[in-house]
Scaffold this active site. Structure first.
Site, PDB file in Angstrom:
ATOM      1  N   ASP A   1      -5.451   6.783   7.839  1.00 53.21           N
ATOM      2  CA  ASP A   1      -5.615   6.935   9.316  1.00 53.21           C
ATOM      3  C   ASP A   1      -6.137   5.720   9.910  1.00 53.21           C
ATOM      4  O   ASP A   1      -5.988   5.567  11.065  1.00 53.21           O
ATOM      5  CB  ASP A   1      -6.642   7.991   9.435  1.00 53.21           C
TER       6      ASP A   1
ATOM      7  N   ASP B   1      -4.953  13.937  12.396  1.00 52.62           N
ATOM      8  CA  ASP B   1      -4.976  14.015  11.056  1.00 52.62           C
ATOM      9  C   ASP B   1      -5.203  15.734  10.789  1.00 52.62           C
ATOM     10  O   ASP B   1      -5.995  16.332  11.554  1.00 52.62           O
ATOM     11  CB  ASP B   1      -5.571  13.288  10.245  1.00 52.62           C
TER      12      ASP B   1
ATOM     13  N   ASN C   1     -29.773  -6.845  45.493  1.00 53.45           N
ATOM     14  CA  ASN C   1     -28.689  -6.374  44.599  1.00 53.45           C
ATOM     15  C   ASN C   1     -29.167  -6.074  43.241  1.00 53.45           C
ATOM     16  O   ASN C   1     -28.728  -5.024  42.592  1.00 53.45           O
ATOM     17  CB  ASN C   1     -27.480  -7.604  44.432  1.00 53.45           C
TER      18      ASN C   1
ATOM     19  N   GLU D   1     -24.526  -8.351  41.064  1.00 56.97           N
ATOM     20  CA  GLU D   1     -25.037  -8.971  40.008  1.00 56.97           C
ATOM     21  C   GLU D   1     -25.348  -8.141  38.913  1.00 56.97           C
ATOM     22  O   GLU D   1     -25.178  -8.153  37.654  1.00 56.97           O
ATOM     23  CB  GLU D   1     -26.320  -9.718  40.119  1.00 56.97           C
TER      24      GLU D   1
ATOM     25  N   ASP E   1      -9.695  10.942   8.876  1.00 54.81           N
ATOM     26  CA  ASP E   1     -10.708  10.476   8.054  1.00 54.81           C
ATOM     27  C   ASP E   1     -10.547   9.896   6.886  1.00 54.81           C
ATOM     28  O   ASP E   1     -11.200   9.361   5.925  1.00 54.81           O
ATOM     29  CB  ASP E   1     -11.557  12.021   7.433  1.00 54.81           C
TER      30      ASP E   1
ATOM     31  N   VAL F   1     -23.287 -15.030  46.242  1.00 52.63           N
ATOM     32  CA  VAL F   1     -24.318 -14.169  45.768  1.00 52.63           C
ATOM     33  C   VAL F   1     -23.997 -12.603  46.272  1.00 52.63           C
ATOM     34  O   VAL F   1     -23.933 -11.809  45.526  1.00 52.63           O
ATOM     35  CB  VAL F   1     -25.680 -14.716  45.955  1.00 52.63           C
TER      36      VAL F   1
ATOM     37  N   ILE G   1     -21.008 -10.906  44.959  1.00 57.31           N
ATOM     38  CA  ILE G   1     -20.961 -10.473  43.383  1.00 57.31           C
ATOM     39  C   ILE G   1     -21.965  -9.505  43.270  1.00 57.31           C
ATOM     40  O   ILE G   1     -23.390  -9.644  43.421  1.00 57.31           O
ATOM     41  CB  ILE G   1     -21.201 -11.563  42.375  1.00 57.31           C
TER      42      ILE G   1
END
Length: 871
Positions: A615, A333, A705, A291, A611, A286, A289
């Site tokens: 594309d 474009d 945590n 959390e 657009d 624990v 990590i």
């Protein structure tokens, strides 16, 4: 198979159909069973359950679940119901993370649905020797279809007959001007889509003229279908942030497992109870990590998304926010993205005068030229408040709009100078003519291509006009010539020979789809930010190069090439040249993907804006795709990661700035949270090695945590952007979160907190006389010092040089965090659940003194230059 280079008779023979009678019903049914319905194939979408389960495919989450299982087993062997609180809390945190992930991210694919919806719902077809209106999905190859202006094209088809036909294909090819079509045109076998004048394509529309055509492709066998296949074939790649957090989870998991193995061995060697060792291992897992990290990163990204909406950018996938901040190449474009997607009259040349800009101030000859050109137009404009709608051919509406701005309204001109005859434009003559009654005289007005007009004129300085025409064309302008003559008699059926000879040359009008006013500044800012802009368009290379040069995209030494030239390049040749190519013209969807991937091979983070339908595959293949919200097709929006609601290229600059700021804030959050986790690992590990006791219970670590760390971390994620964020080069694609000494800084901070916490643990045990007292003081020191440390993480600069209390959100959550810490420490019953006990008052004073040690040490480090902002 291609049909654009075949004769109409050859195509009809190949499909075994008759242009006079069409297919019979039985043959239609037979072909539909062979070729399928005229629909786009749908990709199976992920179910809610699958999306939910995918949230658990993370190393950190898996380790937490394993810890929950071990904790549950230990609780089952005990007799205290409160022991079930710990595994229940872990599972609750994991499920909460998964639910947030499903809610915040929409993984559904919209691109194929949008392509399907773009298909024409009905079609006019010749079957069983009569015309019928049928559903578009019923069409089969070999069907004879009939089209006119305003119709959507229901399938790919080879023209059999055409009269003055024009098709709007900008969504497919990127060209802003409708393509001229001719059933009898000669087209080369290797012609790109934009030059296949004998073909019309599914999903496009007819803007002018009439046609009869034979269907050559339906459903997934159309050009639109090929794009759908490209979309389906492109896998969504993880963003740099996702990859880095995944790597971080793996490293933390490895550290946790190794530490657990060592602790397990030490515990067994020292004869500690197996269940106690298991619980210590759970505590260590624990502690390793963070959390709250996945949830906090999601929240920080969500807050960034909210800010970006206010700046006209909508994000489809949360992790994509950070990717835009890392963008080092923007492939854009041209039509509708860098330009206004509207032809505009910019140059006028009246015979015998100097060429002039279209600014509304015209002399008599220019006024006459513009008036006559407007009278010789079928296009019109309509106004709804401030909104202007262009109806008809864009080149004509450009002339009409310029005349309107100069005070010559087309409707009023038509009433004042009525049209009594006309010869419509066709691609053979390349001319259009009208006969208008002007001041009681019959005046023929002709407009069209200069090279054709010049052969029909007997008056005017044509040599000078030729020079001006070449100059305008070299500037990428679309040029039309205007001529006139007076006639005394008009036949019932006027011909070209009658009307379009013996003309007096009046002048030239030049138009272009102009750049957006703000695009040039946006390009300049991109270059200052170390971002390479690249134009990719289906338009002609001369037009594209002129626009790119004006915007600053095409600079001295840069190259502009066509899609045909790109096709001839090997992968090695493209790899060697890609950094020098700033403009790609007349490209296909496959070309666009190839360009994007060529940059990605260079290690660049590629953003693609666009657009059109054409594309969409590149938008999906790019690290982040940006679609236009107003002019953008549903296909482009569905394939993109971000949509610009104002179609403004400059909005990308704001989005990049926000993306960089969000990444910097996430980096602060990660550093802040890992400082705690590293200290927890060190504390638990050393305490077990030295004293064979864990200074924390798992539930205490979870509280630190999830609550007292997570709230300040969220506030850190709301820090505003640094003033100079757009003056730095993009961070390298593979740069670690912990580059430039940041990882060492986090480890040292972890060691600092570990030392303070171990001191608190020992003093608490000594002064309180038991293990619970040591754990209580250790909890207070770690929780409070981390809360205060959030202020250190706001900037690499000293708190004395910035507004120390400038983040109001952080101020608020600091107060809340302190109250939550006090709630666990002092509320009767609650402190017992968390394994706490009451301490002598001087122990609390010691803990308070330890709380502010990190501020003093970090300020000293900043003053000594040990902590620097390296970009």
């Amino acid at each position: 198979m291609n049909y654009h280079d075949k004769k109409p008779e050859e195509v009809l023979k190949e499909f075994s159909c008759d242009v006079k009678t069409g297919l019979c019903t039985d043959e239609v049914l037979k072909r539909r069973s062979t070729f399928g319905e005229n629909r786009m194939q749908e990709k199976k979408k992920k179910s809610i359950a699958r999306r939910f389960l995918e949230q658990f495919m993370d190393v950190m989450i898996i380790i937490l679940l394993i810890a929950a299982v071990i904790s549950f087993i230990v609780a089952c062997t005990g007799h205290d119901p409160m022991e079930f609180l710990e595994p229940a809390l872990i599972v609750f945190i994991v499920i909460l993370n998964a639910v947030m992930g499903v809610i915040q991210e929409s993984k559904a694919e919209k691109a194929l649905d949008a392509l399907k919806n773009m298909s024409a719902p009905h079609a006019r077809v010749l079957r069983d020797n009569r015309e019928q209106i049928v559903n578009a999905w019923e069409l089969v190859p070999g069907d004879i279809i009939i089209l006119e202006a305003g119709d959507f094209v229901p399938a790919d088809a080879r023209l059999l007959k055409s009269v003055n036909l024009k098709s709007e294909e900008s969504a497919l090819t990127g060209e802003s001007v409708p393509a001229e079509k001719d059933a009898q045109a000669e087209v080369s076998e290797n012609a790109p889509i934009g030059d296949r004048h004998t073909m019309i394509f599914s999903g496009c529309s007819i803007t002018y003229g009439t046609a009869t055509a034979v269907v050559t492709g339906t459903g997934m066998h159309t050009e639109m279908g090929k794009i759908a296949n490209l979309l389906a074939g492109e896998k969504e790649s993880k963003t740099p942030l996702q990859q880095k957090l995944f790597q971080l989870g793996k490293y933390l998991g490895i550290v946790a497992l190794l530490a657990c193995a060592v602790i397990f061995g030490v515990g067994l060697y020292n004869g500690i109870d197996v269940m106690d060792i298991f619980m210590t291992a759970v505590s260590l897992a624990v502690s390793a990590i963070p959390e709250g990290l996945p949830a906090i990163v999601t929240i920080v990204l969500s807050l960034g998304v909210t800010r970006m909406v206010k700046k006209n950018a909508i994000i489809r996938r949360l992790p994509a926010v950070e990717t835009l901040g890392s963008a080092s190449v923007i492939c854009s474009d041209k039509t509708g993205t860098l330009t206004q997607n509207r032809m505009t009259l910019v140059k006028l040349y009246a015979d015998g005068k100097q060429p002039g800009e279209c600014n509304g101030n015209y002399d008599q000859e220019e006024q006459q030229l513009l008036t006559y050109a407007t009278l010789c137009c079928d296009g019109s404009i309509a106004f709804e408040g401030e909104k202007v709608t262009h109806i008809g051919d864009p080149t004509e509406t450009a002339i009409v709009f310029a005349a309107h701005q100069a005070g010559y309204k087309k409707d009023e001109l038509n009433v004042k100078y009525p049209r009594i005859a006309a010869l419509p434009f066709d691609s053979d003559r390349k001319l259009m003519s009208t006969v208008n009654v002007i001041d009681g005289k019959k005046i023929v007005i002709v407009k069209g291509a200069f090279d054709v007009m010049a052969t029909r004129c007997i008056n005017g300085d044509l040599e000078r006009a030729k020079e001006i025409n070449q100059q305008m064309s070299a500037s990428a302008l679309r040029v039309l010539a205007v001529g006139m003559k007076e006639i005394s008699e008009l036949s019932d059926q006027p011909t070209s020979e009658e009307l379009e000879n013996g003309l007096t040359f009046m002048g030239l009008v030049g138009m272009i789809d102009p750049p957006r006013p703000e695009a040039k500044k946006a390009v300049a800012v991109c270059r200052e930010a170390g971002i390479q802009p690249v134009m990719i368009t289906g338009d002609h290379i001369v037009t594209a190069s002129a626009i790119a040069r004006e915007l600053g995209i095409l600079q001295d030494g840069d190259l502009a090439i066509t899609g045909a030239e790109l096709d001839k390049m090997s992968e090695a040749e493209l790899d060697a040249a890609v950094r020098n190519i700033s403009v790609y013209a007349r490209v296909s969807p496959e070309n666009k993907i190839r360009i994007v991937k060529a940059w990605q091979k260079k290690g660049e983070v590629v953003s693609m804006t666009g657009d059109g339908v054409n594309d969409a595959p590149a938008l999906k293949a790019a690290d982040i795709g940006c679609a236009m919200g107003i002019t953008g097709t549903d296909v482009a929006k569905g394939a993109s990661d971000m949509t610009l609601t104002d179609d403004n290229f400059a909005t990308i600059v704001d989005a990049v700035e926000e993306g960089r700021s969000i990444y910097a804030n996430i980096k602060k959050v990660v550093g802040f949270l890992l400082g705690t986790n590293i200290s927890e690992i060190i504390v638990v590990f050393l305490a077990m090695i030295l004293w064979h006791q864990s200074p924390f219970l798992s539930i205490q670590l979870l509280w630190i945590n999830l609550i007292t760390d997570s709230l300040p971390a969220i506030a850190l994620g709301m820090e505003p952007p640094e003033a100079d964020v757009m003056r730095h080069k993009p961070k390298p694609k593979n740069e670690s979160l912990f580059a430039n000494g940041y990882g060492i800084q986090i480890v040292l901070q972890g060691c600092m907190f570990a030392a303070l916490t171990l001191c608190g643990f020992m003093l608490g045990k000594i002064l309180g006389g038991n293990l619970e007292s040591g754990r209580t003081l250790a909890f207070m020191v770690l929780a409070c010092s981390q809360t205060v440390h959030a202020y250190n993480m706001r900037s690499e600069k000293s708190l004395l040089k910035i507004k120390a209390l400038g983040n109001k959100t952080l101020n608020l959550v600091t107060v809340i965090s302190v109250l939550l810490i006090a709630f666990v420490l002092f509320v009767p019953g609650v402190n017992a659940v968390f394994g706490m006990t009451y301490l002598p008052y001087y122990c609390y004073l010691i803990g308070l003194g330890f709380t502010f040690v990190p501020v003093l040490l970090m300020e000293a480090a900043k003053r000594l230059g040990l902590i620097k902002n390296k970009n």
